[in-house]
Design a protein around this motif. Structure first.
Motif, short mmCIF file in Angstrom:
data_model
loop_
_atom_site.label_atom_id
_atom_site.label_comp_id
_atom_site.label_asym_id
_atom_site.label_seq_id
_atom_site.Cartn_x
_atom_site.Cartn_y
_atom_site.Cartn_z
N ARG A 18 0.86 -1.19 0.00
CA ARG A 18 0.00 0.00 0.00
C ARG A 18 0.88 1.23 0.00
N GLU A 78 -1.16 -3.35 11.48
CA GLU A 78 -2.45 -3.67 10.87
C GLU A 78 -2.50 -5.10 10.36
N ASP A 87 -11.75 -9.44 5.82
CA ASP A 87 -12.54 -8.25 5.52
C ASP A 87 -11.90 -7.43 4.39
N GLU A 88 -12.54 -6.34 4.06
CA GLU A 88 -12.12 -5.50 2.94
C GLU A 88 -10.69 -4.97 3.09
N SER A 89 -10.28 -4.70 4.33
CA SER A 89 -8.92 -4.18 4.55
C SER A 89 -7.86 -5.18 4.12
N LYS A 99 -7.92 -5.30 0.12
CA LYS A 99 -7.49 -4.03 -0.48
C LYS A 99 -5.97 -3.98 -0.64
#
Length: 103
Positions: free
Chosen positions: A13, A22, A76-78, A81
């Motif tokens: 990212r 994270e 989940d989306e995190s 992504k």
């Protein structure tokens, strides 16, 4: 029966700090209750945070496909992504000794 599990992930990212923390939290939630441990190799290149994660240990996953299904249902989306790639290997446990399989 628990199976020997090797999961490799690559996450990328734009740099904003705290990426390792994270990813660690994501893995803690995803693999809760399983005997899996992970190592995160983090670096920053050209303004991008890159984490290569090695997850290994014993799990209830019986195949690489089961890992994919589990992630599709529980991540989940995190997670999705920032995921850029992965490689899974599951070595099913066998009964008996490794040499002859009889004991």
């Amino acid at each position: 029966m628990k199976n020997e599990t090797f999961l490799d992930f690559c996450f990328i990212r734009e740099g904003s700090g705290g990426f390792s923390k994270e990813i660690n939290e994501i893995f803690t939630n995803l693999f809760k209750g399983q005997r899996l441990h992970w190592y995160l190799d983090a670096r920053v290149e050209r303004g991008l945070e890159i984490i290569v994660a090695e997850v290994k240990g014993m799990s209830r996953f019986g195949s690489e496909g089961e890992v994919e299904e589990y992630l599709e249902d529980h991540a989940d989306e995190s997670f999705w992504k920032v995921l850029q790639g992965y490689h899974f290997q599951i070595h099913p446990a066998t009964k008996g000794c490794a040499t002859c399989g009889d004991r």
